[in-house]
Scaffold this motif. Structure first.
Motif, PDB file in Angstrom:
ATOM      1  N   ALA A 201       0.715  -1.135   0.166  1.00 63.99           N
ATOM      2  CA  ALA A 201       0.052   0.159   0.105  1.00 63.99           C
ATOM      3  C   ALA A 201       0.730   1.086   0.061  1.00 63.99           C
ATOM      4  O   ALA A 201       0.491   2.114  -0.763  1.00 63.99           O
ATOM      5  CB  ALA A 201      -0.988  -0.107   1.270  1.00 63.99           C
ATOM      6  N   LEU A 202       1.760   1.271   0.981  1.00 59.24           N
ATOM      7  CA  LEU A 202       2.807   2.326   0.852  1.00 59.24           C
ATOM      8  C   LEU A 202       3.401   2.758  -0.523  1.00 59.24           C
ATOM      9  O   LEU A 202       3.695   3.911  -0.744  1.00 59.24           O
ATOM     10  CB  LEU A 202       3.594   2.073   2.086  1.00 59.24           C
ATOM     11  N   GLN A 203       3.848   1.428  -1.238  1.00 55.14           N
ATOM     12  CA  GLN A 203       4.453   1.872  -2.353  1.00 55.14           C
ATOM     13  C   GLN A 203       3.528   2.279  -3.385  1.00 55.14           C
ATOM     14  O   GLN A 203       3.980   3.104  -4.408  1.00 55.14           O
ATOM     15  CB  GLN A 203       4.723   0.385  -3.035  1.00 55.14           C
ATOM     16  N   SER A 204       2.070   2.256  -3.338  1.00 58.56           N
ATOM     17  CA  SER A 204       1.327   2.941  -4.233  1.00 58.56           C
ATOM     18  C   SER A 204       0.915   4.377  -3.963  1.00 58.56           C
ATOM     19  O   SER A 204      -0.071   4.997  -4.737  1.00 58.56           O
ATOM     20  CB  SER A 204       0.040   2.132  -4.369  1.00 58.56           C
ATOM     21  N   VAL A 205       1.462   4.918  -2.808  1.00 58.77           N
ATOM     22  CA  VAL A 205       1.026   6.461  -2.263  1.00 58.77           C
ATOM     23  C   VAL A 205       2.092   7.051  -3.238  1.00 58.77           C
ATOM     24  O   VAL A 205       3.292   6.843  -3.493  1.00 58.77           O
ATOM     25  CB  VAL A 205       1.548   6.555  -0.901  1.00 58.77           C
ATOM     26  N   PRO A 206       1.603   7.860  -4.069  1.00 59.91           N
ATOM     27  CA  PRO A 206       2.381   8.836  -4.917  1.00 59.91           C
ATOM     28  C   PRO A 206       3.415   9.952  -4.292  1.00 59.91           C
ATOM     29  O   PRO A 206       3.049  10.397  -3.357  1.00 59.91           O
ATOM     30  CB  PRO A 206       1.590   9.784  -5.848  1.00 59.91           C
ATOM     31  N   GLY A 207       4.833   9.881  -4.790  1.00 59.87           N
ATOM     32  CA  GLY A 207       5.565  10.270  -4.178  1.00 59.87           C
ATOM     33  C   GLY A 207       5.627  11.863  -4.184  1.00 59.87           C
ATOM     34  O   GLY A 207       6.070  12.413  -3.198  1.00 59.87           O
ATOM     35  N   ALA A 208       4.994  12.384  -5.345  1.00 58.01           N
ATOM     36  CA  ALA A 208       4.814  13.901  -5.569  1.00 58.01           C
ATOM     37  C   ALA A 208       4.008  14.522  -4.224  1.00 58.01           C
ATOM     38  O   ALA A 208       4.380  15.633  -4.044  1.00 58.01           O
ATOM     39  CB  ALA A 208       3.923  14.112  -7.004  1.00 58.01           C
ATOM     40  N   MET A 209       3.014  13.718  -3.814  1.00 56.96           N
ATOM     41  CA  MET A 209       2.361  14.334  -2.576  1.00 56.96           C
ATOM     42  C   MET A 209       3.210  14.765  -1.456  1.00 56.96           C
ATOM     43  O   MET A 209       3.089  15.576  -0.820  1.00 56.96           O
ATOM     44  CB  MET A 209       1.486  13.072  -1.998  1.00 56.96           C
ATOM     45  N   TYR A 210       4.178  14.116  -1.143  1.00 53.25           N
ATOM     46  CA  TYR A 210       5.211  14.052  -0.018  1.00 53.25           C
ATOM     47  C   TYR A 210       5.754  15.374  -0.560  1.00 53.25           C
ATOM     48  O   TYR A 210       6.291  15.961   0.179  1.00 53.25           O
ATOM     49  CB  TYR A 210       6.038  13.007   0.211  1.00 53.25           C
ATOM     50  N   GLU A 211       6.478  15.535  -1.489  1.00 56.57           N
ATOM     51  CA  GLU A 211       7.151  16.520  -1.973  1.00 56.57           C
ATOM     52  C   GLU A 211       6.418  17.705  -1.902  1.00 56.57           C
ATOM     53  O   GLU A 211       6.953  18.878  -1.283  1.00 56.57           O
ATOM     54  CB  GLU A 211       7.629  16.338  -3.752  1.00 56.57           C
ATOM     55  N   VAL A 212       5.335  17.866  -2.420  1.00 57.38           N
ATOM     56  CA  VAL A 212       4.301  19.058  -2.017  1.00 57.38           C
ATOM     57  C   VAL A 212       4.246  19.169  -0.740  1.00 57.38           C
ATOM     58  O   VAL A 212       4.484  20.604  -0.312  1.00 57.38           O
ATOM     59  CB  VAL A 212       2.913  18.836  -2.786  1.00 57.38           C
ATOM     60  N   ALA A 213       3.890  18.315   0.230  1.00 58.97           N
ATOM     61  CA  ALA A 213       3.839  18.604   1.644  1.00 58.97           C
ATOM     62  C   ALA A 213       5.199  19.317   2.150  1.00 58.97           C
ATOM     63  O   ALA A 213       4.993  20.232   2.958  1.00 58.97           O
ATOM     64  CB  ALA A 213       3.587  17.319   2.459  1.00 58.97           C
ATOM     65  N   LYS A 214       6.211  18.511   1.830  1.00 60.76           N
ATOM     66  CA  LYS A 214       7.475  19.180   2.196  1.00 60.76           C
ATOM     67  C   LYS A 214       7.664  20.616   1.938  1.00 60.76           C
ATOM     68  O   LYS A 214       8.237  21.380   2.769  1.00 60.76           O
ATOM     69  CB  LYS A 214       8.736  18.385   1.596  1.00 60.76           C
ATOM     70  N   ILE A 215       7.246  21.036   0.541  1.00 60.28           N
ATOM     71  CA  ILE A 215       7.633  22.313   0.109  1.00 60.28           C
ATOM     72  C   ILE A 215       6.571  23.276   0.889  1.00 60.28           C
ATOM     73  O   ILE A 215       6.887  24.594   1.421  1.00 60.28           O
ATOM     74  CB  ILE A 215       6.884  22.349  -1.275  1.00 60.28           C
ATOM     75  N   GLU A 216       5.467  22.621   1.291  1.00 63.02           N
ATOM     76  CA  GLU A 216       4.454  23.571   2.136  1.00 63.02           C
ATOM     77  C   GLU A 216       4.972  23.471   3.692  1.00 63.02           C
ATOM     78  O   GLU A 216       4.262  24.328   4.238  1.00 63.02           O
ATOM     79  CB  GLU A 216       3.114  22.954   2.268  1.00 63.02           C
ATOM     80  N   GLY A 217       6.044  22.706   3.864  1.00 65.19           N
ATOM     81  CA  GLY A 217       6.512  23.010   5.077  1.00 65.19           C
ATOM     82  C   GLY A 217       6.107  22.102   6.274  1.00 65.19           C
ATOM     83  O   GLY A 217       6.078  22.275   7.377  1.00 65.19           O
ATOM     84  N   ALA A 218       5.447  20.838   5.749  1.00 66.86           N
ATOM     85  CA  ALA A 218       4.920  19.790   6.735  1.00 66.86           C
ATOM     86  C   ALA A 218       5.850  19.009   7.441  1.00 66.86           C
ATOM     87  O   ALA A 218       6.949  18.872   6.578  1.00 66.86           O
ATOM     88  CB  ALA A 218       4.154  18.827   6.079  1.00 66.86           C
ATOM     89  N   THR A 219       6.171  18.892   8.563  1.00 65.90           N
ATOM     90  CA  THR A 219       7.111  17.888   9.154  1.00 65.90           C
ATOM     91  C   THR A 219       6.654  16.459   8.809  1.00 65.90           C
ATOM     92  O   THR A 219       5.684  16.116   8.282  1.00 65.90           O
ATOM     93  CB  THR A 219       6.961  18.021  10.576  1.00 65.90           C
ATOM     94  N   ALA A 220       7.544  15.372   9.050  1.00 64.62           N
ATOM     95  CA  ALA A 220       7.559  14.061   8.497  1.00 64.62           C
ATOM     96  C   ALA A 220       6.545  13.711   9.458  1.00 64.62           C
ATOM     97  O   ALA A 220       5.351  12.819   8.839  1.00 64.62           O
ATOM     98  CB  ALA A 220       8.759  13.328   8.989  1.00 64.62           C
ATOM     99  N   TYR A 221       6.252  14.088  10.403  1.00 65.44           N
ATOM    100  CA  TYR A 221       5.233  13.591  11.618  1.00 65.44           C
ATOM    101  C   TYR A 221       3.736  14.124  10.765  1.00 65.44           C
ATOM    102  O   TYR A 221       2.857  13.171  10.725  1.00 65.44           O
ATOM    103  CB  TYR A 221       5.357  14.142  12.760  1.00 65.44           C
ATOM    104  N   GLU A 222       3.596  15.102  10.547  1.00 61.64           N
ATOM    105  CA  GLU A 222       2.461  15.708  10.003  1.00 61.64           C
ATOM    106  C   GLU A 222       2.010  14.663   8.404  1.00 61.64           C
ATOM    107  O   GLU A 222       0.907  14.779   8.415  1.00 61.64           O
ATOM    108  CB  GLU A 222       2.428  17.152   9.510  1.00 61.64           C
TER     109      GLU A 222
END
Lengths: 299, 334
Positions: A201-222
């Motif tokens: 399931a984790l493999q199927s989560v698109p990586g772009a989502m995490y990138e966007v979240a990182k740019i928006e300043g989300a922590t790993a926890y968030e």
């Protein structure tokens, strides 16, 4: 034109039925028929004779015997349901945790994955039976083996209980955590398939989502709680159901049903027990499925 | 003249941020390694113990200073466990049985999975719900009827018509398992059908249409196009099926209690070792009351368990790379 299309559709459905034909045959003769028969058995007294068997209708008395006369059935049943209730959250938590861990990039990840899936290979009733009998042989007593298993991890539990209760956690919660840590081996060995499912399931989560979240300043926890968790939540339901079924398949109730049938030759009682058991599992599955599916995020 | 100052400060700030980020990363990596190594150790520890015990001499049992590596290496344990288990004939028997049932299960489940994934026929959804039902009903419920069924096996009374007997007794033959696996109803077959169905559902429809235009029928499309592409779910199913079949005690003790198979033999290893060990050691052969040292018996049992799981570990070592890779792409989830 219309006629030829219809016939093509017909052809397709026949072909489809042909593909599932082996399963259908098996289902009718090896599943549906025995299922109906076992309902019949549970209301009857079954006597096996050399040429076959004969049935005498006895009504609800088998169920009555299982629930109110048999000395151990109720206890074994409630115990295995209680164990299941305790185990499922632990297994789920551990497998989601391990899957997240194994999904990250680090050196030796392939080796770590190979090791984490090893319990899938080694989880075996035969092996655990042999191990237990080896221990009984050593100690000479089955209850002693259980105590030995409990004190087997040479870890001072009391100190941990003290620390945790000093923090101010409720005592029942502390008990639960300590219990989980003491049975860590059991939990790890029964969560192989679940880790696998979560990892997929984790493999199927698109990586772009995490990138966007990182740019928006989300922590790993968030980003775990806002992205990963909702996206794997449908698989949490799958895993809960798998874990429940799996925990019942090797339980002491199954062994009891087996021995009622084949050592005491009381087939009717055994069938009644297994139906009570089936109904309880179904009830648990329906409740859990209903509660969880309301919280699951589907996209 | 004032501008360099803030820029400089900003660069400094950035540098501090970077160093801090790096430190957190390193700390996290260390923490992660500690966790992964710790859990791996818990998983591998019993295996390591068994390896260590297998090569340990009897003299080392009561030596408390030995932790893992024995002082006196010996192959005696392995030899005795092999003798008690009758190892190689047993292994051959079990492997033959498991390979046949695994192949049959994989074939029938692939067919059923493809049928459910790609064809719409009346009631196909209801039938698929029934596949899931086969997973949910505990095996204990069907046990007694199945047992009686195979005790006097007969389909629609055909055998009764021909021979006049009450069916054939198939117990203690390979047939019950072969029949159930060929009809995709055996051990956890519902799960395998599910895996195959999810995979085939994800294949593009155009492939089939192209095959149809090129003149391939449904069966040919399946054999020549779909199956060669389904390697990853196939490996998953084959590995699971092989392992679970190899380890299964429930059906084997129900249907084949007298056939020599690894799981049934291993679960009764303790009794066997207790009975046979004095004779093998040459003390008190022939029904005398001398008992073997229970610690020694435990050693033999551990060695026997190791011998039983070694084939699985070897198999796993060979396929685990494909297996782990296939998980990432397989149809285990939608």
């Amino acid at each position: 034109m219309r006629g030829s299309k219809l016939s093509l559709n017909h052809k397709r459905s026949f072909l489809g039925i042909a593909f599932i034909a082996p399963w259908l045959l098996g289902f009718v003769f090896m599943f549906a028929t025995p299922l109906v028969q076992s309902i019949k058995f549970s209301f009857s007294k079954l006597t096996v004779d050399p040429s076959g068997f004969s049935l005498d209708w006895v009504g609800w008395s088998n169920f009555n015997n299982a629930l109110f006369v048999d000395a151990t059935f109720n206890r074994v049943l409630t115990e295995s349901v209680r164990d299941m209730v305790l185990n499922v959250p632990m297994i789920l938590f551990f497998s989601l945790f391990s899957a997240t861990l194994l999904n990250q990039k680090f050196r030796g990840r392939i080796l770590a994955r190979a090791i984490f899936f090893l319990p899938v290979i080694l989880a075996s009733n035969a092996i655990s039976a042999a191990e237990a009998s080896g221990l009984i042989n050593l100690v000479g007593d089955a209850t002693a083996v259980n105590e030995l298993g409990q004190s087997g991890s040479q870890y001072n539990v009391m100190s941990m209980v003290m620390i945790l209760s000093d923090i101010g956690l409720p005592l029942s919660f502390v008990d639960y955590i300590v219990d989980a840590i003491l049975r860590i081996y059991e939990i790890i060995t029964s969560s192989g398939v679940q880790i696998l499912i979560f990892l997929a399931a984790l493999q199927s989560v698109p990586g772009a989502m995490y990138e966007v979240a990182k740019i928006e300043g989300a922590t790993a926890y968030e980003s775990f709680w806002k992205i990963t968790f909702p996206l794997v939540s449908p698989l949490i339901l799958t895993n809960v159901i798998y874990t429940i079924i799996d925990s019942f398949s090797g339980s002491s109730v199954t062994q009891m049903i087996f021995s009622t049938a084949f050592t005491t030759q009381n087939f009717g009682l055994s069938a009644a027990m297994s139906w009570i058991y089936t109904l309880i599992i179904s009830l648990v599955l329906v409740i859990v499925g209903y509660v969880l599916s309301k919280r699951v995020h589907y996209n | 003249m004032q501008s360099p100052q803030p820029v400089h400060r900003e660069a400094n700030h950035y540098r501090v941020q970077k160093v801090r980020g790096k430190a957190v990363d390193i700390l996290y990596a260390l923490f992660r390694y500690a966790l992964v190594i710790g859990i791996s150790f818990i998983i591998i520890y019993p295996l390591l113990m068994k390896f260590s015990i297998a090569f340990k001499d009897k003299a080392d049992i009561y030596n408390p200073t030995i932790y893992m590596i024995p002082v006196h290496f010996t192959l005696d344990n392995i030899k005795m466990a092999m003798q008690i288990l009758d190892y190689f004939p047993l292994l051959g028997n079990t492997l033959l049985f498991v390979v046949v049932t695994t192949l049959l299960t994989t074939a029938s489940c692939a067919l059923a999975g493809y049928g459910f994934a790609r064809f719409n026929f009346p009631g196909s959804n209801i039938l698929f719900a029934l596949v899931i039902l086969t997973l949910l009903v505990p095996t204990g419920t069907l046990m007694v009827p199945m047992y009686l069924h195979f005790r006097s096996f007969d389909i629609l009374g055909i055998i009764h018509l021909i021979t006049g007997k009450e069916g054939i007794n198939l117990l203690n033959t390979y047939w019950p398992s072969i029949i159930t696996s060929a009809t995709a109803i055996g051990l956890k077959a519902g799960l395998f059908i599910y895996i195959f169905r999810q995979f085939f559902k994800g294949m593009p429809k155009e492939i089939e249409e192209a095959a149809l235009i090129d003149g391939a029928g449904g069966v040919k499309t399946f054999l020549r196009i779909m199956l060669p592409n389904a390697v990853s779910p196939m490996i998953t199913v084959i590995l699971f099926c092989f392992v679970w079949q190899y380890n299964d005690t429930f059906f084997t003790s129900l249907f084949m209690s007298e056939v020599a198979l690894m799981p049934t033999k291993v679960s009764s290893l303790a009794a066997q070792a207790n009975a046979l060990l004095p004779g093998l050691l040459g003390i008190g052969a022939g029904g005398s009351s001398i008992k073997a040292d229970p610690n020694h018996v435990a050693m033999i049992i551990d060695t026997g368990i190791l011998l039983a799981i070694i084939p699985l570990i070897l198999l796993y070592m060979v396929v685990q790379r494909y297996f782990v890779e296939s998980v990432e792409r397989s149809g285990i989830i939608g």
